[in-house]
Write an enzyme that holds these catalytic residues in place. Sequence first.
Site, mmCIF file in Angstrom:
data_model
loop_
_atom_site.group_PDB
_atom_site.id
_atom_site.type_symbol
_atom_site.label_atom_id
_atom_site.label_comp_id
_atom_site.label_asym_id
_atom_site.label_seq_id
_atom_site.Cartn_x
_atom_site.Cartn_y
_atom_site.Cartn_z
ATOM 1 N N PHE A 249 0.834 -1.366 -0.263
ATOM 2 C CA PHE A 249 0.177 0.447 0.019
ATOM 3 C C PHE A 249 1.229 1.409 0.408
ATOM 4 O O PHE A 249 0.794 1.947 -1.074
ATOM 5 C CB PHE A 249 -1.406 -0.503 1.327
ATOM 6 C CG PHE A 249 -1.645 1.245 2.103
ATOM 7 C CD1 PHE A 249 -2.676 2.313 0.898
ATOM 8 C CD2 PHE A 249 -0.999 1.827 3.203
ATOM 9 C CE1 PHE A 249 -2.513 3.145 1.417
ATOM 10 C CE2 PHE A 249 -1.516 2.715 3.435
ATOM 11 C CZ PHE A 249 -2.833 3.619 2.256
ATOM 12 N N ASP B 12 12.468 -11.686 -1.747
ATOM 13 C CA ASP B 12 12.332 -11.355 -0.052
ATOM 14 C C ASP B 12 13.682 -10.993 -0.249
ATOM 15 O O ASP B 12 15.046 -11.978 0.606
ATOM 16 C CB ASP B 12 12.131 -13.062 0.271
ATOM 17 C CG ASP B 12 11.637 -13.340 1.446
ATOM 18 O OD1 ASP B 12 12.066 -12.497 2.543
ATOM 19 O OD2 ASP B 12 11.637 -14.792 1.947
ATOM 20 N N LEU C 240 10.448 -1.016 3.694
ATOM 21 C CA LEU C 240 8.582 -0.574 3.969
ATOM 22 C C LEU C 240 8.422 -1.971 3.934
ATOM 23 O O LEU C 240 7.250 -2.520 3.922
ATOM 24 C CB LEU C 240 8.144 0.118 3.554
ATOM 25 C CG LEU C 240 8.364 1.686 3.106
ATOM 26 C CD1 LEU C 240 9.628 1.868 2.156
ATOM 27 C CD2 LEU C 240 7.059 1.912 2.550
ATOM 28 N N TYR D 200 4.491 -8.061 15.444
ATOM 29 C CA TYR D 200 4.736 -7.142 14.835
ATOM 30 C C TYR D 200 5.331 -6.043 15.747
ATOM 31 O O TYR D 200 6.670 -5.340 15.563
ATOM 32 C CB TYR D 200 3.759 -6.470 14.681
ATOM 33 C CG TYR D 200 3.635 -5.549 13.583
ATOM 34 C CD1 TYR D 200 3.637 -4.877 12.441
ATOM 35 C CD2 TYR D 200 2.677 -4.112 14.272
ATOM 36 C CE1 TYR D 200 4.349 -4.070 11.410
ATOM 37 C CE2 TYR D 200 3.124 -3.117 13.377
ATOM 38 C CZ TYR D 200 3.338 -2.921 12.273
ATOM 39 O OH TYR D 200 3.621 -2.054 10.873
HETATM 40 N N1 LIG Z 1 -0.481 1.639 6.579
HETATM 41 C C1 LIG Z 1 -0.154 1.822 8.097
HETATM 42 O O1 LIG Z 1 -0.536 2.328 8.115
HETATM 43 C C2 LIG Z 1 1.726 1.714 8.496
HETATM 44 C C3 LIG Z 1 1.031 2.057 10.011
HETATM 45 C C4 LIG Z 1 2.888 2.011 10.994
HETATM 46 C C5 LIG Z 1 3.529 0.932 10.068
HETATM 47 N N2 LIG Z 1 3.671 1.090 8.972
HETATM 48 C C6 LIG Z 1 4.572 0.030 7.820
HETATM 49 O O2 LIG Z 1 4.712 1.345 6.594
HETATM 50 C C7 LIG Z 1 4.985 -0.454 6.031
HETATM 51 C C8 LIG Z 1 4.177 -0.513 4.622
HETATM 52 O O3 LIG Z 1 2.859 -0.669 5.285
HETATM 53 P P1 LIG Z 1 1.718 -0.613 4.247
HETATM 54 O O4 LIG Z 1 0.798 -0.745 5.255
HETATM 55 O O5 LIG Z 1 1.960 -0.419 2.913
HETATM 56 O O6 LIG Z 1 2.030 -3.015 4.473
HETATM 57 P P2 LIG Z 1 0.923 -3.681 4.079
HETATM 58 O O7 LIG Z 1 1.624 -5.155 3.349
HETATM 59 O O8 LIG Z 1 0.425 -3.432 1.838
HETATM 60 O O9 LIG Z 1 2.904 -3.584 2.139
HETATM 61 C C9 LIG Z 1 4.248 -4.468 3.263
HETATM 62 C C10 LIG Z 1 4.859 -4.916 1.841
HETATM 63 O O10 LIG Z 1 5.996 -5.717 1.863
HETATM 64 C C11 LIG Z 1 6.617 -6.745 1.297
HETATM 65 N N3 LIG Z 1 7.219 -7.357 2.181
HETATM 66 C C12 LIG Z 1 6.924 -8.574 2.942
HETATM 67 N N4 LIG Z 1 7.792 -9.353 3.675
HETATM 68 C C13 LIG Z 1 8.685 -9.261 2.823
HETATM 69 C C14 LIG Z 1 10.124 -9.481 2.381
HETATM 70 N N5 LIG Z 1 10.284 -10.608 3.473
HETATM 71 N N6 LIG Z 1 10.096 -9.254 1.294
HETATM 72 C C15 LIG Z 1 9.595 -8.401 1.125
HETATM 73 N N7 LIG Z 1 9.133 -8.111 0.619
HETATM 74 C C16 LIG Z 1 8.086 -7.687 1.897
HETATM 75 C C17 LIG Z 1 4.431 -7.225 1.305
HETATM 76 O O11 LIG Z 1 4.648 -7.963 -0.036
HETATM 77 C C18 LIG Z 1 4.411 -6.015 1.000
HETATM 78 O O12 LIG Z 1 4.227 -5.497 -0.538
HETATM 79 C C19 LIG Z 1 5.717 -1.353 6.667
HETATM 80 O O13 LIG Z 1 7.259 -2.218 6.839
HETATM 81 C C20 LIG Z 1 4.572 -1.345 7.928
HETATM 82 O O14 LIG Z 1 5.162 -1.672 9.126
HETATM 83 C C21 LIG Z 1 2.361 0.791 8.072
#
Ligand SMILES: NC(=O)c1ccc[n+]([C@@H]2O[C@H](COP(=O)([O-])OP(=O)(O)OC[C@H]3O[C@@H](n4cnc5c(N)ncnc54)[C@H](O)[C@@H]3O)[C@@H](O)[C@H]2O)c1
Length: 314
Positions: free
Chosen positions: A11, A56, A73, A145
């Site tokens: 996202f 990965d 991310l 997490y």
């Molecule tokens: N969306 C929020 O409200 C929010 C809030 C706090 C922190 N975050 C942080 O922002 C970042 C992005 O969050 P998001 O909401 O886009 O989540 P998301 O799940 O949509 O995106 C995370 C992406 O990381 C990829 N991924 C996971 N493990 C992986 C690995 N081992 N190797 C390669 N790719 C991998 C997933 O396939 C996915 O595309 C994350 O680190 C999350 O912790 C998001």
Amino acid sequence: MRIVVAGAAGFIGSHFCDRLIADGHTVVAFDNFLTGSPSNLSALRNEPRFSLIDQDITQPFELHGAVDAVANLASPASPKDYLEHPIETLDAGALGTRRMLELALAKGARFLLTSTSECYGDPLVHPQVETYWGNVNPVGPRSCYDESKRFAEALTMAYHRQHGIRTNIARIFNTYGPRMKLDDGRVVPAFVDQALRSEPMTIFGDGSQTRSFCYVDDLVDGLCRLMLSDERYPVNLGNPHEMTILEFAEHIRSVTGSASPIQFRPLPEDDPKVRRPDISKARALLGWSPCVPLEEGLRRTVEYFRGVRTIGAS
Ligand SMILES: NC(=O)c1ccc[n+]([C@@H]2O[C@H](COP(=O)([O-])OP(=O)(O)OC[C@H]3O[C@@H](n4cnc5c(N)ncnc54)[C@H](O)[C@@H]3O)[C@@H](O)[C@H]2O)c1
């Protein structure tokens, strides 16, 4: 700059890539598609400055050529996703962050970590300031997490202290917008989906718990500013406009024009009761604060979800 973005198909990652490409950068995107999808990046498919690698980040890889910045991310981020993948989540924060830091070290690149407000756990200080160390249950179901991110922050600081890498840590608070998954269990897609189906909107607890929601374009702007700053300690990025979940449900009903009733369910374990960022640091250091009003952000988000549901139904 040539920038490596891990978790690019998620996202926030996909919006971050859009912005970096629009700003003229070259992006090498890594993702293993655990919770993201290449379709989030379809607008960049024919962009010569963009490449997407199925990788990965917990596994070894080689990347040729110069790199100026690495942004990590990659991590499951919704409670539904990390509760389904607790070990992958811990690995992404620990092994994955380590590999991305090693990449930054080898290339002499700067490094950005996307951490989370979950580092504050169920906070005893409100609103949350970066100097608050948090109230996290280290063995509860959400610990996979929270502790993964707390470890990732500690690792990032260790690489900065030991190797002098220029690191930045963003503590992101609830963010919403197009490309969230309809079924990821987070409150925005859940409410919008229920409202659009005219089904009851599910509130866990009595709805008095508070949250604040930041539109994704604002968040991405904060990340871009932070990535260029000299601040090494965590910086909160989020929208300080706090409301109860019940109030938020009302906003969604109004934007969708839905008459869905509210349904109350028991509160899940360790669910934070209050959540609001103190963004004084981001304001002072980065000149950043969110500017997309809630109604406008929700309108764009609902429009996206209407489109997704239409495609799904056809
Ligand atoms: N969306 C929020 O409200 C929010 C809030 C706090 C922190 N975050 C942080 O922002 C970042 C992005 O969050 P998001 O909401 O886009 O989540 P998301 O799940 O949509 O995106 C995370 C992406 O990381 C990829 N991924 C996971 N493990 C992986 C690995 N081992 N190797 C390669 N790719 C991998 C997933 O396939 C996915 O595309 C994350 O680190 C999350 O912790 C998001």
